[in-house]
Motif scaffolding. Structure first.
Motif, PDB file in Angstrom:
ATOM      1  N   THR A  20       0.385  -9.592  -3.019  1.00 30.00           N
ATOM      2  CA  THR A  20       1.402  -9.085  -2.088  1.00 30.00           C
ATOM      3  C   THR A  20       0.747  -8.664  -0.771  1.00 30.00           C
ATOM      4  N   VAL A  21       0.028  -7.539  -0.807  1.00 31.12           N
ATOM      5  CA  VAL A  21      -0.689  -7.034   0.374  1.00 31.12           C
ATOM      6  C   VAL A  21      -1.994  -6.408  -0.136  1.00 31.12           C
ATOM      7  N   TYR A  22      -2.896  -6.070   0.759  1.00 27.14           N
ATOM      8  CA  TYR A  22      -4.135  -5.399   0.339  1.00 27.14           C
ATOM      9  C   TYR A  22      -3.834  -3.971  -0.113  1.00 27.14           C
ATOM     10  N   GLY A  23      -4.603  -3.488  -1.104  1.00 29.75           N
ATOM     11  CA  GLY A  23      -4.429  -2.136  -1.608  1.00 29.75           C
ATOM     12  C   GLY A  23      -5.649  -1.272  -1.290  1.00 29.75           C
ATOM     13  N   LEU A  24      -5.403   0.042  -1.183  1.00 29.36           N
ATOM     14  CA  LEU A  24      -6.478   1.019  -0.936  1.00 29.36           C
ATOM     15  C   LEU A  24      -6.595   1.839  -2.214  1.00 29.36           C
ATOM     16  N   GLY A  25      -7.600   1.525  -3.050  1.00 29.26           N
ATOM     17  CA  GLY A  25      -7.592   2.036  -4.416  1.00 29.26           C
ATOM     18  C   GLY A  25      -8.616   3.099  -4.747  1.00 29.26           C
ATOM     19  N   ALA A  26      -8.269   3.910  -5.766  1.00 31.54           N
ATOM     20  CA  ALA A  26      -9.183   4.913  -6.323  1.00 31.54           C
ATOM     21  C   ALA A  26      -8.840   5.090  -7.795  1.00 31.54           C
ATOM     22  N   ASP A  27      -9.755   5.689  -8.538  1.00 26.74           N
ATOM     23  CA  ASP A  27      -9.526   5.980  -9.957  1.00 26.74           C
ATOM     24  C   ASP A  27      -8.332   6.945 -10.083  1.00 26.74           C
ATOM     25  N   ALA A  28      -7.277   6.484 -10.730  1.00 25.87           N
ATOM     26  CA  ALA A  28      -6.028   7.263 -10.807  1.00 25.87           C
ATOM     27  C   ALA A  28      -6.144   8.477 -11.725  1.00 25.87           C
ATOM     28  N   ARG A  29      -7.291   8.628 -12.407  1.00 26.23           N
ATOM     29  CA  ARG A  29      -7.481   9.817 -13.269  1.00 26.23           C
ATOM     30  C   ARG A  29      -8.186  10.929 -12.513  1.00 26.23           C
ATOM     31  N   ASN A  30      -8.630  10.627 -11.293  1.00 33.18           N
ATOM     32  CA  ASN A  30      -9.504  11.529 -10.557  1.00 33.18           C
ATOM     33  C   ASN A  30      -8.759  12.137  -9.360  1.00 33.18           C
ATOM     34  N   ASP A  31      -8.457  13.454  -9.444  1.00 35.17           N
ATOM     35  CA  ASP A  31      -7.694  14.130  -8.384  1.00 35.17           C
ATOM     36  C   ASP A  31      -8.347  13.976  -7.009  1.00 35.17           C
ATOM     37  N   ALA A  32      -9.670  14.213  -6.989  1.00 37.24           N
ATOM     38  CA  ALA A  32     -10.358  14.224  -5.695  1.00 37.24           C
ATOM     39  C   ALA A  32     -10.299  12.842  -5.044  1.00 37.24           C
ATOM     40  N   SER A  33     -10.500  11.789  -5.838  1.00 35.91           N
ATOM     41  CA  SER A  33     -10.472  10.428  -5.271  1.00 35.91           C
ATOM     42  C   SER A  33      -9.076  10.101  -4.762  1.00 35.91           C
TER      43      SER A  33
ATOM     44  N   PRO B 296       4.346   9.076  -4.012  1.00 28.70           N
ATOM     45  CA  PRO B 296       3.453   8.688  -5.113  1.00 28.70           C
ATOM     46  C   PRO B 296       2.823   7.313  -4.932  1.00 28.70           C
ATOM     47  N   LEU B 297       1.694   7.118  -5.628  1.00 30.24           N
ATOM     48  CA  LEU B 297       0.942   5.861  -5.541  1.00 30.24           C
ATOM     49  C   LEU B 297       1.259   4.984  -6.744  1.00 30.24           C
ATOM     50  N   ILE B 298       1.197   3.681  -6.557  1.00 32.11           N
ATOM     51  CA  ILE B 298       1.388   2.736  -7.668  1.00 32.11           C
ATOM     52  C   ILE B 298       0.074   2.635  -8.448  1.00 32.11           C
ATOM     53  N   ILE B 299       0.184   2.534  -9.780  1.00 36.80           N
ATOM     54  CA  ILE B 299      -1.013   2.412 -10.627  1.00 36.80           C
ATOM     55  C   ILE B 299      -1.205   0.945 -10.997  1.00 36.80           C
ATOM     56  N   HIS B 300      -2.384   0.399 -10.662  1.00 42.38           N
ATOM     57  CA  HIS B 300      -2.681  -1.020 -10.880  1.00 42.38           C
ATOM     58  C   HIS B 300      -3.549  -1.190 -12.114  1.00 42.38           C
ATOM     59  N   LEU B 301      -3.148  -2.129 -12.969  1.00 40.46           N
ATOM     60  CA  LEU B 301      -3.907  -2.407 -14.193  1.00 40.46           C
ATOM     61  C   LEU B 301      -4.145  -3.914 -14.308  1.00 40.46           C
TER      62      LEU B 301
ATOM     63  N   ASP C  63     -11.535  -1.552 -16.506  1.00 38.15           N
ATOM     64  CA  ASP C  63     -10.770  -0.676 -17.390  1.00 38.15           C
ATOM     65  C   ASP C  63     -10.538   0.700 -16.756  1.00 38.15           C
ATOM     66  N   VAL C  64     -10.292   0.684 -15.451  1.00 33.01           N
ATOM     67  CA  VAL C  64      -9.981   1.909 -14.698  1.00 33.01           C
ATOM     68  C   VAL C  64      -8.557   1.734 -14.163  1.00 33.01           C
ATOM     69  N   PRO C  65      -7.659   2.720 -14.367  1.00 34.55           N
ATOM     70  CA  PRO C  65      -6.346   2.623 -13.727  1.00 34.55           C
ATOM     71  C   PRO C  65      -6.530   2.895 -12.230  1.00 34.55           C
ATOM     72  N   VAL C  66      -6.107   1.972 -11.396  1.00 36.90           N
ATOM     73  CA  VAL C  66      -6.378   2.118  -9.960  1.00 36.90           C
ATOM     74  C   VAL C  66      -5.098   2.500  -9.205  1.00 36.90           C
ATOM     75  N   ALA C  67      -5.104   3.726  -8.687  1.00 37.33           N
ATOM     76  CA  ALA C  67      -3.982   4.191  -7.847  1.00 37.33           C
ATOM     77  C   ALA C  67      -4.184   3.581  -6.473  1.00 37.33           C
ATOM     78  N   ALA C  68      -3.168   2.887  -5.978  1.00 37.22           N
ATOM     79  CA  ALA C  68      -3.355   2.256  -4.668  1.00 37.22           C
ATOM     80  C   ALA C  68      -2.049   2.068  -3.917  1.00 37.22           C
ATOM     81  N   PRO C  69      -1.996   2.627  -2.718  1.00 35.66           N
ATOM     82  CA  PRO C  69      -0.919   2.258  -1.794  1.00 35.66           C
ATOM     83  C   PRO C  69      -1.399   1.046  -1.002  1.00 35.66           C
ATOM     84  N   SER C  70      -0.561   0.519  -0.129  1.00 37.18           N
ATOM     85  CA  SER C  70      -0.988  -0.556   0.749  1.00 37.18           C
ATOM     86  C   SER C  70      -2.090  -0.029   1.679  1.00 37.18           C
ATOM     87  N   ALA C  71      -3.005  -0.931   2.031  1.00 37.25           N
ATOM     88  CA  ALA C  71      -4.187  -0.533   2.810  1.00 37.25           C
ATOM     89  C   ALA C  71      -3.886  -0.550   4.308  1.00 37.25           C
TER      90      ALA C  71
END
Ligand code: TXA
Ligand code: MG
Length: 332
Positions: free
Chosen positions: A35-48, A63-68, A136-144
Motif C-alpha cells: 500500500t504505502v511505506y510504514g514507519l515501524g517499531a516493536d509494538a510491545r515496547n512503549d518507548a519505541s 492508534p497504530l496498525i499492528i503488522h504481522l 516474529d515481532v509485532p510491528v506497530a506502524a503508521p504510514s511513513a
C-alpha cells in the motif's frame, strides 16, 4: 546518514536479520508494503512506539496498525477467534486489509492509543511479509510520513521528511496500490468500513450481509479520520474532466494540472503542455491510486502555486481514491 537496505536474492537473510535486530533493540525501521511505506517499531515496547509518534508529529490518540507476517501470529496479540467470518476474511491476507480486533496485554497501550482494540494487517510485499514472519515481532506502524502529509510510496519521498529520525530504511521499490489499506470493524451482522482501500465494499459484500461506511463527524470510530490528511502544502482543487479542460485554457500556465492519460493527450494536442502530468489510464483505478500521492508531492516541488486534479465517479475502488482526494483537495 541513515542505513538504507535494498533487499535482493543475495542479501535477503542479512536484511531480515538487520530489521529483526533493529526492532528488538527498540529502533525505528521504515519498510515497504503493497500500500504505502510504514514507519515501524516493536509494538510491545512503549518507548519505541512513543518514538513513532514523536518522529511523525502524530497526535497521541491516533492508534497504530499492528503488522504481522502470517495468520497464526495474530492470536498472541489479539482475540482473532472472536471475529465473525474470519475464515473468509483471512483470504484477503497477505493484502491491503486491516481488521480491528480486541487486543491482548502483549501489545503496548501506546501503540493502541489507550484503546482496547487494535488494527491487524498482514502486508503483501516480497520482503516485508517474509521479514515479519521471520522476525516474529509485532510491528506497530503508521504510514511513513509527517502527520498530515501524503503517505510515501517510494523511498525518495521519505529521505527528507524522516530520514534522520529512524535507524533503518528498507528500499523495496514503488508501492503497488499507493493508498493505505482498507480498515474494517466486523460484527455479526455487518461490516463497517472505517477507511476505504483496495479491498472494496463489493469484496466485503461477498462475506457480510451488510456493509456500511463509518459516518464522518459521527462517533469517531477510527480516530485517525478526524485529522487533516494526505494533503499537499499547496492548494489543490478537484473537479470533473470537462471543467479541468476549461480551466486549463484559462490558466495561462500558472497551475499544475493532474489528469488521466485520456485528458493528458487531449490537452497536449492543443498546447505546449508543460504544466500537465498524467497519473494513469482513467479506466485503471490501480494505476491512478499508485500515482496519486506522488502527484501531490510533484505539485509541492513544482514552481506552480496551485493544482487542479481530475475527479472520478464514486464506484468500486474509485470510492477509495475519491476518499483521499476529498481529504487532500477542495471541490471546485
Ligand atoms: O496501508 C496501511 O494501512 C499503512 C501501511 C503502512 O500498513 N498504514 C497506515 O497507518 O495507513 P496509519 O496509521 O497512517 O493509519 C491507520 C488508521 C488510522 O486512521 C487509525 O485511526 C486507524 O487506522 N486505526 C488504527 N487502530 C485502530 C483501532 N484500534 N480502532 C480504530 N481505528 C484504528
Ligand atoms: Mg497515515
Amino acid at each position: 546518514m541513515v542505513n538504507i537496505l535494498k533487499p535482493n536474492n543475495i542479501n535477503f537473510q542479512q536484511c531480515m536479520d538487520k530489521c529483526k535486530n533493529t526492532l528488538l533493540d527498540g529502533g525505528l525501521v521504515i519498510f515497504p508494503t503493497e500500500t504505502v511505506y510504514g514507519l515501524g517499531a516493536d509494538a510491545r515496547n512503549d518507548a519505541s512506539c512513543n518514538r513513532i509518534f514523536e518522529a511523525k508529529g502524530r497526535p497521541q490518540d491516533n492508534p497504530l496498525i499492528i503488522h504481522l507476517g502470517n495468520f497464526s501470529q495474530i492470536k498472541k496479540y489479539a482475540f482473532v477467534d472472536e471475529i465473525p467470518h474470519i475464515e473468509k476474511l483471512k483470504k484477503f491476507w497477505p493484502g491491503p486489509l486491516t481488521v480491528i480486533m480486541n487486543k491482548r496485554e502483549t501489545i503496548s497501550n501506546v501503540a493502541s492509543a489507550g484503546l482496547n482494540t487494535i488494527g491487524i494487517r498482514i502486508p503483501d510485499h516480497f520482503f516485508t511479509t517474509k521479514m515479519l514472519e521471520y522476525a516474529d515481532v509485532p510491528v506497530a506502524a503508521p504510514s511513513a510520513n509527517i502527520s498530515g502529509r501524503p503517505s510515501a510510496t517510494r523511498i525518495s519521498h521519505i529521505l527528507d521528511e524522516l530520514g534522520n529520525k529512524v535507524d533503518l530504511l528498507v528500499d523495496g521499490g514503488n508501492c503497488k496500490y499507493g493508498i493505505e489499506s482498507t480498515v474494517i470493524l466486523p460484527d455479526d451482522h455487518k461490516c463497517t468500513i472505517l477507511r476505504p482501500g483496495a479491498i472494496t465494499e463489493d469484496d466485503l459484500k461477498k462475506i457480510f450481509e451488510k456493509v456500511e461506511y463509518a459516518k464522518e463527524g459521527a462517533k469517531v470510530m477510527a480516530p485517525g479520520m478526524k485529522y487533516r490528511h494526505y494533503s499537499p502544502e499547496k492548494s489543490l482543487y478537484y473537479c470533473k474532466p470537462e471543467k479541468i479542460e476549461e480551466l486549463y485554457f484559462e490558466d495561462n500556465g500558472k497551475s499544475l494540472f493532474i489528469v488521466t492519460n485520456q485528458l493528458y493527450h487531449k490537452l497536449k494536442k492543443n498546447s505546449e503542455g508543460k504544466n500537465i502530468i498524467s497519473i494513469g489510464n482513467r479506466d485503471n483505478p490501480y494505476e491512478i491510486s499508485a500515482h496519486l500521492y506522488e502527484s501531490f508531492r510533484t505539485l509541492d516541488s513544482s514552481p506552480y502555486t496551485s493544482g487542479y486534479i481530475e475527479s472520478f465517479q464514486e464506484v468500486g475502488y474509485y470510492i477509495s481514491i475519491m476518499n483521499r482526494l476529498k481529504k487532500a483537495a477542495k471541490q471546485l
